[in-house]
Scaffold this motif. Sequence first.
Motif, PDB file in Angstrom:
ATOM      1  N   ARG A 325       0.377  -1.358   0.353  1.00  0.00           N
ATOM      2  CA  ARG A 325      -0.354   0.110  -0.149  1.00  0.00           C
ATOM      3  C   ARG A 325       1.168   1.245  -0.065  1.00  0.00           C
ATOM      4  O   ARG A 325       0.414   2.405  -0.247  1.00  0.00           O
ATOM      5  CB  ARG A 325      -1.007  -0.107   0.866  1.00  0.00           C
ATOM      6  CG  ARG A 325       0.081   0.016   2.687  1.00  0.00           C
ATOM      7  CD  ARG A 325      -1.078  -0.557   3.420  1.00  0.00           C
ATOM      8  NE  ARG A 325      -0.488  -0.358   5.556  1.00  0.00           N
ATOM      9  CZ  ARG A 325      -0.468  -1.963   5.522  1.00  0.00           C
ATOM     10  NH1 ARG A 325      -0.985  -3.096   4.710  1.00  0.00           N
ATOM     11  NH2 ARG A 325       0.398  -2.304   6.430  1.00  0.00           N
ATOM     12  N   ASP A 326       2.203   0.850   0.649  1.00  0.00           N
ATOM     13  CA  ASP A 326       2.518   2.452   0.814  1.00  0.00           C
ATOM     14  C   ASP A 326       3.659   2.508  -0.958  1.00  0.00           C
ATOM     15  O   ASP A 326       5.107   3.140  -0.510  1.00  0.00           O
ATOM     16  CB  ASP A 326       3.248   2.548   1.748  1.00  0.00           C
ATOM     17  CG  ASP A 326       4.417   1.221   2.249  1.00  0.00           C
ATOM     18  OD1 ASP A 326       4.313   0.194   1.650  1.00  0.00           O
ATOM     19  OD2 ASP A 326       5.457   1.779   3.591  1.00  0.00           O
ATOM     20  N   HIS A 327       4.074   1.286  -1.351  1.00  0.00           N
ATOM     21  CA  HIS A 327       4.733   1.660  -2.639  1.00  0.00           C
ATOM     22  C   HIS A 327       4.400   2.613  -3.498  1.00  0.00           C
ATOM     23  O   HIS A 327       3.720   3.014  -3.638  1.00  0.00           O
ATOM     24  CB  HIS A 327       5.338   0.083  -3.478  1.00  0.00           C
ATOM     25  CG  HIS A 327       5.413  -0.924  -2.315  1.00  0.00           C
ATOM     26  ND1 HIS A 327       6.056  -2.198  -2.600  1.00  0.00           N
ATOM     27  CD2 HIS A 327       5.441  -1.025  -0.974  1.00  0.00           C
ATOM     28  CE1 HIS A 327       6.638  -2.719  -1.606  1.00  0.00           C
ATOM     29  NE2 HIS A 327       5.962  -1.971  -1.239  1.00  0.00           N
ATOM     30  N   PRO A 328       5.664   3.425  -4.169  1.00  0.00           N
ATOM     31  CA  PRO A 328       5.155   4.786  -5.240  1.00  0.00           C
ATOM     32  C   PRO A 328       4.172   4.176  -6.164  1.00  0.00           C
ATOM     33  O   PRO A 328       3.547   4.483  -6.751  1.00  0.00           O
ATOM     34  CB  PRO A 328       6.952   5.114  -5.349  1.00  0.00           C
ATOM     35  CG  PRO A 328       7.332   4.477  -4.495  1.00  0.00           C
ATOM     36  CD  PRO A 328       7.259   2.685  -3.786  1.00  0.00           C
ATOM     37  N   PHE A 329       4.979   2.729  -7.213  1.00  0.00           N
ATOM     38  CA  PHE A 329       4.259   2.684  -8.273  1.00  0.00           C
ATOM     39  C   PHE A 329       2.893   2.151  -8.137  1.00  0.00           C
ATOM     40  O   PHE A 329       1.580   2.120  -8.979  1.00  0.00           O
ATOM     41  CB  PHE A 329       4.704   1.102  -8.578  1.00  0.00           C
ATOM     42  CG  PHE A 329       4.215   0.576  -9.798  1.00  0.00           C
ATOM     43  CD1 PHE A 329       4.550   1.474 -10.772  1.00  0.00           C
ATOM     44  CD2 PHE A 329       3.630  -0.623  -9.718  1.00  0.00           C
ATOM     45  CE1 PHE A 329       3.906   0.501 -12.008  1.00  0.00           C
ATOM     46  CE2 PHE A 329       2.800  -1.123 -11.097  1.00  0.00           C
ATOM     47  CZ  PHE A 329       3.528   0.019 -12.248  1.00  0.00           C
ATOM     48  N   ILE A 330       1.980   1.494  -5.909  1.00  0.00           N
ATOM     49  CA  ILE A 330       0.824   1.490  -6.457  1.00  0.00           C
ATOM     50  C   ILE A 330       0.234   2.656  -6.237  1.00  0.00           C
ATOM     51  O   ILE A 330      -1.020   2.835  -7.197  1.00  0.00           O
ATOM     52  CB  ILE A 330       0.697  -0.186  -4.901  1.00  0.00           C
ATOM     53  CG1 ILE A 330       1.402  -1.115  -4.965  1.00  0.00           C
ATOM     54  CG2 ILE A 330      -0.254   0.186  -5.080  1.00  0.00           C
ATOM     55  CD1 ILE A 330       1.195  -1.354  -6.307  1.00  0.00           C
ATOM     56  N   ALA A 349      -3.100  13.293  -2.795  1.00  0.00           N
ATOM     57  CA  ALA A 349      -2.240  12.782  -1.530  1.00  0.00           C
ATOM     58  C   ALA A 349      -1.623  11.369  -1.663  1.00  0.00           C
ATOM     59  O   ALA A 349      -0.480  11.335  -1.499  1.00  0.00           O
ATOM     60  CB  ALA A 349      -4.066  12.572  -0.665  1.00  0.00           C
ATOM     61  N   ALA A 350      -2.414  10.961  -2.901  1.00  0.00           N
ATOM     62  CA  ALA A 350      -1.639   9.440  -3.354  1.00  0.00           C
ATOM     63  C   ALA A 350      -0.010   9.689  -3.963  1.00  0.00           C
ATOM     64  O   ALA A 350       0.898   9.265  -3.016  1.00  0.00           O
ATOM     65  CB  ALA A 350      -1.845   9.006  -4.349  1.00  0.00           C
ATOM     66  N   LEU A 351       0.261  10.891  -4.077  1.00  0.00           N
ATOM     67  CA  LEU A 351       1.348  11.393  -5.035  1.00  0.00           C
ATOM     68  C   LEU A 351       2.146  12.334  -4.367  1.00  0.00           C
ATOM     69  O   LEU A 351       3.250  11.894  -4.496  1.00  0.00           O
ATOM     70  CB  LEU A 351       0.760  12.545  -6.744  1.00  0.00           C
ATOM     71  CG  LEU A 351      -0.047  12.326  -7.197  1.00  0.00           C
ATOM     72  CD1 LEU A 351      -0.185  12.793  -8.373  1.00  0.00           C
ATOM     73  CD2 LEU A 351       0.791  10.666  -8.297  1.00  0.00           C
ATOM     74  N   ALA A 357       8.195   8.497  -0.207  1.00  0.00           N
ATOM     75  CA  ALA A 357       8.763   6.764  -0.648  1.00  0.00           C
ATOM     76  C   ALA A 357      10.155   7.216  -0.786  1.00  0.00           C
ATOM     77  O   ALA A 357      10.770   8.198  -0.831  1.00  0.00           O
ATOM     78  CB  ALA A 357       8.093   6.323  -0.950  1.00  0.00           C
ATOM     79  N   THR A 358      11.175   6.286   0.682  1.00  0.00           N
ATOM     80  CA  THR A 358      12.112   6.516  -0.018  1.00  0.00           C
ATOM     81  C   THR A 358      12.892   5.865  -0.909  1.00  0.00           C
ATOM     82  O   THR A 358      13.853   5.841  -1.628  1.00  0.00           O
ATOM     83  CB  THR A 358      13.428   5.303   1.298  1.00  0.00           C
ATOM     84  OG1 THR A 358      12.520   4.023   1.737  1.00  0.00           O
ATOM     85  CG2 THR A 358      13.174   5.724   2.682  1.00  0.00           C
ATOM     86  N   ASP A 359      12.344   4.908  -1.431  1.00  0.00           N
ATOM     87  CA  ASP A 359      12.280   4.366  -2.896  1.00  0.00           C
ATOM     88  C   ASP A 359      11.061   5.351  -3.621  1.00  0.00           C
ATOM     89  O   ASP A 359      10.877   4.772  -4.788  1.00  0.00           O
ATOM     90  CB  ASP A 359      12.380   3.366  -3.190  1.00  0.00           C
ATOM     91  CG  ASP A 359      11.218   2.452  -2.688  1.00  0.00           C
ATOM     92  OD1 ASP A 359      10.250   3.634  -2.360  1.00  0.00           O
ATOM     93  OD2 ASP A 359      11.014   1.687  -2.687  1.00  0.00           O
ATOM     94  N   SER A 360      11.281   6.177  -3.883  1.00  0.00           N
ATOM     95  CA  SER A 360      10.414   7.004  -4.582  1.00  0.00           C
ATOM     96  C   SER A 360      10.269   6.737  -6.223  1.00  0.00           C
ATOM     97  O   SER A 360      12.250   6.851  -6.906  1.00  0.00           O
ATOM     98  CB  SER A 360      10.488   8.274  -3.870  1.00  0.00           C
ATOM     99  OG  SER A 360       8.751   9.208  -5.211  1.00  0.00           O
TER     100      SER A 360
END
Length: 485
Positions: A325-330, A349-351, A357-360
């Motif tokens: 749920r917190d992965h940038p691609f999702i 909010a999602a963007l 994210a650390t791996d944005s």
Amino acid sequence: MRNPLIMALVVLTLGACATPATLMTAGTTSTPAEASAATEAELAKERAEDVNRQQVTGAGLARIEPVSAHLNALLDRIRSAGPQPAHPAQVFIRNDPGYIAFTSPSGNIYVSLGWLASVGSEDELVALLAHEYGHAASSHLSRNWIGASGYFGLLGTAVGAISRNKQMPLSVPLAVSVWGAVVSPSWSRSQELEADAIALDVSTSLGYSYTQGPKAFLERIARLSISLAQSDKATAGNNLFAFSESHPDPADRLSALDTRYREKAQRNRSQRGDDPWLALMGRADVKALFQAYQQAADIPKMLVDKQGQTKAMQRVTALRQGPARDHPFILTNAATVYWAANRTPEMLAALNQATTATDSQWTPYFMLGRHWLGQRRFDDATTVMEAGYQRFGKPAALYPAMIEHYRIVRDASAKNSSQQLNANLQLLALQSQCILQPDFSEECTQASMTDAQRAQAKRQEEALKRQNDQKLQAQIEKLIKDGFK
């Protein structure tokens, strides 16, 4: 004509590797230990920059931590058993459904979700990793004309092409979520065979099966190359670096590998009990993460009609409660659904969460920038675009996107305003930098043009083509006429 950005093409054994540059400073001396530390620091910097480049292209990298840990543990064993001194290397997972495996100049090895999902055993996985590591350990890039510039040139082309699509932000996730690799660096026959030999020697020395390892790996490549050749011949021209004649035929590679295996008088290792790789891939948490990435990648294709949009919203709701749920691609694909449903606060909010994210990845920054441009909030658009550009180290692959941004701001701002003047200065600076990057110059030129200018350039190109065709036709007719005299 199909868009090459959304074609799912098979990519076979990519690689781009280089030996570390020797660090030399005029008038100074250093001990071997100091030189080694400096070299390692430089390589670590290069590897970090390389990861940034991956995150600004396509759908970036996937975060599946148990799999990443397993891959890098295997790579550590491969490095210990491979050519010495060991070459620095690390494995990352490309968020791509196709078959992609390549090694970058810094020693980073990238393997796609599609390939990992298809691997039949840990023996085969070790052979794949050892083959890619073999390209790095053998310093193939320094002897190969194609190198990283060509590879990242293609990625820049893709970023530029995506940036000009007017259906943003919808089209960005659509393009990146079905990103299919179209690159196959032209390793020479000897280089491929050398990497194959390293894969054989290393994997068998570690106790892995030859038939289920290196041989199975090459047999898969043979099947995939046939599939690629037959699936869509019309796309061959879109393959920037096609799987070319410089690659040995997979059958020839298998034959060479069999010969080497027999000459070394090695026996096929007995099959172990449980396969660690298959056991890992069978874990519920790992399966859930792979499924989440696949489901997110399918979302843009669901947005073609109202019924599909409803299903996409249901899928997003479920994904945002799942393990990714917190992965940038999702989050980025969720933002696409919110955008299609005119749910702007949830989209933003999602963007925004994706960018923190650390791996944005670059995509959420780009989508936010396009949103604010559409609202004519140019300062906000510039702030977010510059934040992403700075975060990923100002890579040349982003020059076209940044040029496009500042051109839009310049043209839409009040005449002679400070906003317009600043945009023009930034635009000129980026254009001058892009001149030094021939791999991106064409995309930068396109990004600098308005829609009207592009349309005019296209008409001029088509008119020139017609004129050349007419001249050629006249020459042919003259030759035929003269032939009958």
